[in-house]
Design a protein around this motif. Structure first.
Motif, PDB file in Angstrom:
ATOM      1  N   ASP A 205      86.728  40.395  38.329  1.00  0.00           N
ATOM      2  CA  ASP A 205      85.555  40.370  39.331  1.00  0.00           C
ATOM      3  C   ASP A 205      86.045  39.445  40.616  1.00  0.00           C
ATOM      4  OD1 ASP A 205      83.334  39.907  40.864  1.00  0.00           O
ATOM      5  OD2 ASP A 205      82.237  38.786  39.459  1.00  0.00           O
TER       6      ASP A 205
ATOM      7  N   MET B 196      85.853  39.111  43.741  1.00  0.00           N
ATOM      8  CA  MET B 196      85.584  38.868  44.997  1.00  0.00           C
ATOM      9  C   MET B 196      83.951  38.404  45.260  1.00  0.00           C
ATOM     10  SD  MET B 196      87.163  42.280  46.655  1.00  0.00           S
ATOM     11  CE  MET B 196      86.991  41.948  48.339  1.00  0.00           C
ATOM     12  N   PHE B 197      83.817  37.478  46.013  1.00  0.00           N
ATOM     13  CA  PHE B 197      82.208  36.939  46.136  1.00  0.00           C
ATOM     14  C   PHE B 197      81.676  37.653  47.204  1.00  0.00           C
ATOM     15  CE2 PHE B 197      83.261  33.305  43.431  1.00  0.00           C
ATOM     16  CZ  PHE B 197      81.949  33.337  42.808  1.00  0.00           C
TER      17      PHE B 197
ATOM     18  N   GLU C 244      90.637  31.039  34.960  1.00  0.00           N
ATOM     19  CA  GLU C 244      90.119  30.385  36.291  1.00  0.00           C
ATOM     20  C   GLU C 244      91.099  29.507  36.692  1.00  0.00           C
ATOM     21  OE1 GLU C 244      87.532  31.065  38.445  1.00  0.00           O
ATOM     22  OE2 GLU C 244      88.831  29.701  39.499  1.00  0.00           O
ATOM     23  N   ARG C 245      91.747  29.922  37.860  1.00  0.00           N
ATOM     24  CA  ARG C 245      92.669  29.212  38.781  1.00  0.00           C
ATOM     25  C   ARG C 245      92.403  28.306  39.529  1.00  0.00           C
ATOM     26  NH1 ARG C 245      95.189  33.804  42.474  1.00  0.00           N
ATOM     27  NH2 ARG C 245      93.484  33.944  43.937  1.00  0.00           N
TER      28      ARG C 245
ATOM     29  N   ASP D 209      95.987  30.671  36.503  1.00  0.00           N
ATOM     30  CA  ASP D 209      96.125  31.802  36.851  1.00  0.00           C
ATOM     31  C   ASP D 209      96.205  32.993  35.700  1.00  0.00           C
ATOM     32  OD1 ASP D 209      97.179  34.520  38.091  1.00  0.00           O
ATOM     33  OD2 ASP D 209      97.022  33.148  39.829  1.00  0.00           O
ATOM     34  N   ALA D 210      95.400  33.938  35.774  1.00  0.00           N
ATOM     35  CA  ALA D 210      95.502  34.863  34.680  1.00  0.00           C
ATOM     36  C   ALA D 210      96.995  35.420  34.368  1.00  0.00           C
ATOM     37  CB  ALA D 210      94.438  35.848  34.793  1.00  0.00           C
TER      38      ALA D 210
ATOM     39  N   ALA E 193      89.720  37.709  33.541  1.00  0.00           N
ATOM     40  CA  ALA E 193      90.772  37.113  34.588  1.00  0.00           C
ATOM     41  C   ALA E 193      90.448  36.554  35.571  1.00  0.00           C
ATOM     42  CB  ALA E 193      91.988  38.343  34.893  1.00  0.00           C
ATOM     43  N   THR E 194      89.133  36.618  36.001  1.00  0.00           N
ATOM     44  CA  THR E 194      88.673  35.937  37.081  1.00  0.00           C
ATOM     45  C   THR E 194      87.179  35.231  36.502  1.00  0.00           C
ATOM     46  OG1 THR E 194      87.454  38.093  37.726  1.00  0.00           O
ATOM     47  CG2 THR E 194      89.375  37.506  38.784  1.00  0.00           C
ATOM     48  N   ALA E 195      87.322  34.326  35.984  1.00  0.00           N
ATOM     49  CA  ALA E 195      86.018  33.547  35.331  1.00  0.00           C
ATOM     50  C   ALA E 195      84.976  33.131  36.129  1.00  0.00           C
ATOM     51  CB  ALA E 195      86.328  32.470  34.488  1.00  0.00           C
ATOM     52  N   GLY E 196      85.336  32.663  37.412  1.00  0.00           N
ATOM     53  CA  GLY E 196      84.212  31.975  38.251  1.00  0.00           C
ATOM     54  C   GLY E 196      83.388  30.980  37.433  1.00  0.00           C
ATOM     55  N   LEU E 197      82.099  31.271  37.461  1.00  0.00           N
ATOM     56  CA  LEU E 197      81.007  30.114  36.839  1.00  0.00           C
ATOM     57  C   LEU E 197      80.836  31.003  35.386  1.00  0.00           C
ATOM     58  CD1 LEU E 197      78.874  29.098  39.661  1.00  0.00           C
ATOM     59  CD2 LEU E 197      80.718  27.919  38.707  1.00  0.00           C
ATOM     60  N   GLY E 198      81.590  31.830  35.068  1.00  0.00           N
ATOM     61  CA  GLY E 198      81.425  32.096  33.703  1.00  0.00           C
ATOM     62  C   GLY E 198      80.121  33.157  33.313  1.00  0.00           C
ATOM     63  N   ARG E 199      79.469  33.628  34.249  1.00  0.00           N
ATOM     64  CA  ARG E 199      78.218  34.390  34.016  1.00  0.00           C
ATOM     65  C   ARG E 199      78.680  35.762  33.300  1.00  0.00           C
ATOM     66  NH1 ARG E 199      73.569  33.092  37.379  1.00  0.00           N
ATOM     67  NH2 ARG E 199      74.115  31.495  38.775  1.00  0.00           N
ATOM     68  N   ASP E 200      79.542  36.465  33.757  1.00  0.00           N
ATOM     69  CA  ASP E 200      79.839  37.739  33.392  1.00  0.00           C
ATOM     70  C   ASP E 200      80.323  37.627  31.893  1.00  0.00           C
ATOM     71  OD1 ASP E 200      78.686  39.287  35.474  1.00  0.00           O
ATOM     72  OD2 ASP E 200      80.844  39.023  36.219  1.00  0.00           O
TER      73      ASP E 200
HETATM   74  C1  LIG Z   1      83.729  36.537  42.088  1.00  0.00           C
HETATM   75  S1  LIG Z   1      84.369  34.992  41.084  1.00  0.00           S
HETATM   76  C2  LIG Z   1      84.073  35.610  39.492  1.00  0.00           C
HETATM   77  C3  LIG Z   1      82.721  35.389  38.924  1.00  0.00           C
HETATM   78  C4  LIG Z   1      82.287  35.579  37.624  1.00  0.00           C
HETATM   79  N1  LIG Z   1      82.603  37.275  37.312  1.00  0.00           N
HETATM   80  C5  LIG Z   1      80.909  35.239  37.198  1.00  0.00           C
HETATM   81  O1  LIG Z   1      80.266  35.820  36.480  1.00  0.00           O
HETATM   82  O2  LIG Z   1      80.645  33.994  37.398  1.00  0.00           O
HETATM   83  C6  LIG Z   1      86.112  34.912  41.304  1.00  0.00           C
HETATM   84  C7  LIG Z   1      86.761  33.815  40.465  1.00  0.00           C
HETATM   85  O3  LIG Z   1      88.155  34.367  40.113  1.00  0.00           O
HETATM   86  C8  LIG Z   1      89.045  33.384  40.420  1.00  0.00           C
HETATM   87  N2  LIG Z   1      90.276  33.944  40.351  1.00  0.00           N
HETATM   88  C9  LIG Z   1      90.845  34.957  41.444  1.00  0.00           C
HETATM   89  N3  LIG Z   1      92.004  35.147  41.224  1.00  0.00           N
HETATM   90  C10 LIG Z   1      92.320  34.617  39.952  1.00  0.00           C
HETATM   91  C11 LIG Z   1      93.553  34.643  38.986  1.00  0.00           C
HETATM   92  N4  LIG Z   1      94.458  35.364  39.382  1.00  0.00           N
HETATM   93  N5  LIG Z   1      93.584  34.111  37.945  1.00  0.00           N
HETATM   94  C12 LIG Z   1      92.516  33.147  37.830  1.00  0.00           C
HETATM   95  N6  LIG Z   1      91.398  33.042  38.448  1.00  0.00           N
HETATM   96  C13 LIG Z   1      91.272  33.722  39.425  1.00  0.00           C
HETATM   97  C14 LIG Z   1      88.547  32.668  41.670  1.00  0.00           C
HETATM   98  O4  LIG Z   1      89.083  31.250  41.678  1.00  0.00           O
HETATM   99  C15 LIG Z   1      87.040  32.454  41.551  1.00  0.00           C
HETATM  100  O5  LIG Z   1      86.408  31.576  40.872  1.00  0.00           O
END
Ligand SMILES: C[S@@+](CC[C@H](N)C(=O)[O-])C[C@H]1O[C@@H](n2cnc3c(N)ncnc32)[C@H](O)[C@@H]1O
Length: 266
Positions: free
Chosen positions: A185, A187-188, A130-131, A167-168, A108-115
């Motif tokens: 995930d 938080m950064f 990823e929102r 948004d997820a 639900a929080t894809a970010g740069l997609g590493r995980d």
């Molecule tokens: C800490 S990063 C995730 C890093 C990711 N796990 C990785 O391995 O690259 C958090 C991401 O979640 C996104 N995000 C936060 N809340 C969200 C939501 N409700 N729906 C979709 N994306 C969300 C943020 O925009 C941010 O890019």
């Protein structure tokens, strides 16, 4: 960095060939463009540039002595190294890899997609959300590059990944029915201090400065979905997200995975 990040961001084509892609992205993301080939170190009209090439999309803060560009490159040495070094086992254990064939994870929080990539590499099917539209565009470019890679391993892993730029919590209920696990995930707060991670953090602090701090709501939403478990990644010593005690935790040196078990995985 105070202010509206989107208002301080601009698109820059790195070459003449990349201009059509740059125009398309500028329209899609509603961002201004700077002249092709503008160097981030010399750019005065924006605080960060989204650098567009025919194949890649990279983000870089403007100004002298700023860290280099960040892009999604699943074939990069650090991704391969993590795999070889077994860093991914804790995440796999937390989501329940091996407990079910073709485990389906909603990241639900894809970010740069590493995980997400790590989970797909471990055999899961991963639907990522990823929102933030710029982060989503960078991730989409990384997935596309891996899909067309001649590296069979890379193309195989990304074939198990899909991305929704939204948004997820707005996901279709039919997608939720197919998910076994929701992974969060949000938080950064970074756990290792390598140069690559510092560079990424600086960019994300800039990009996500206006995003709502609604991770507690996201966890509450996830816990009410029809999935077997919700897994939350936390810095090792942080309190559980939203004060909600998990069923158990998988602990690493720098991170902890809090596992909320809602049903069996079968
Ligand atoms: C800490 S990063 C995730 C890093 C990711 N796990 C990785 O391995 O690259 C958090 C991401 O979640 C996104 N995000 C936060 N809340 C969200 C939501 N409700 N729906 C979709 N994306 C969300 C943020 O925009 C941010 O890019």
């Amino acid at each position: 960095m105070p202010g509206d990040a989107r208002a301080q961001l601009a698109i820059c084509a790195r070459s003449e060939q990349a201009l059509p892609t740059a125009h398309r992205l500028a329209e899609l993301l509603q961002l201004p463009q700077v002249p092709p080939g503008t160097l981030p170190s010399d750019c005065k009209s924006a605080q960060a540039l989204l650098l567009v090439d025919t194949q890649t999309l990279a983000l870089q803060l403007c100004g002298r002595k700023m860290p280099g560009a960040v892009a999604v490159d699943f074939g990069a040495a650090d991704m391969r190294h993590r795999r070889g070094a077994g860093h991914n086992e804790l995440l796999g254990k937390a989501v329940g890899i091996g407990k079910k064939r073709e485990l389906a994870v909603l990241d639900a929080t894809a970010g740069l997609g590493r995980d997400g990539f790590v989970l797909a590499d471990l055999g899961a099917r991963v639907r990522m959300y990823e929102r933030h539209p710029v982060v989503a565009a960078m991730l989409e470019a990384g997935i596309r590059a891996a899909q067309t890679s001649s590296d069979a391993w890379l193309a195989g892993v990304v074939s198990r990944m899909s991305l929704c730029s939204q948004d997820a919590r707005q996901t279709d209920p039919s997608q939720l029915c197919q998910a076994d696990v929701i992974y969060l995930d949000p938080m950064f707060e970074r756990r290792d201090k390598s140069a690559a991670v510092k560079k990424e953090m600086a960019l994300f602090q800039f990009l996500l400065q206006d995003e709502p701090e609604d991770e507690a709501d996201l966890l509450r939403w996830a816990l009410q979905r029809p999935v077997a478990r919700v897994v939350v990644k936390r810095p090792a010593r942080a309190a559980p997200l939203a004060g909600m005690t998990p069923s158990h935790s998988i602990r690493g040196k720098a991170v902890r995975y809090d596992v909320h078990v809602l049903a069996g995985l079968c």
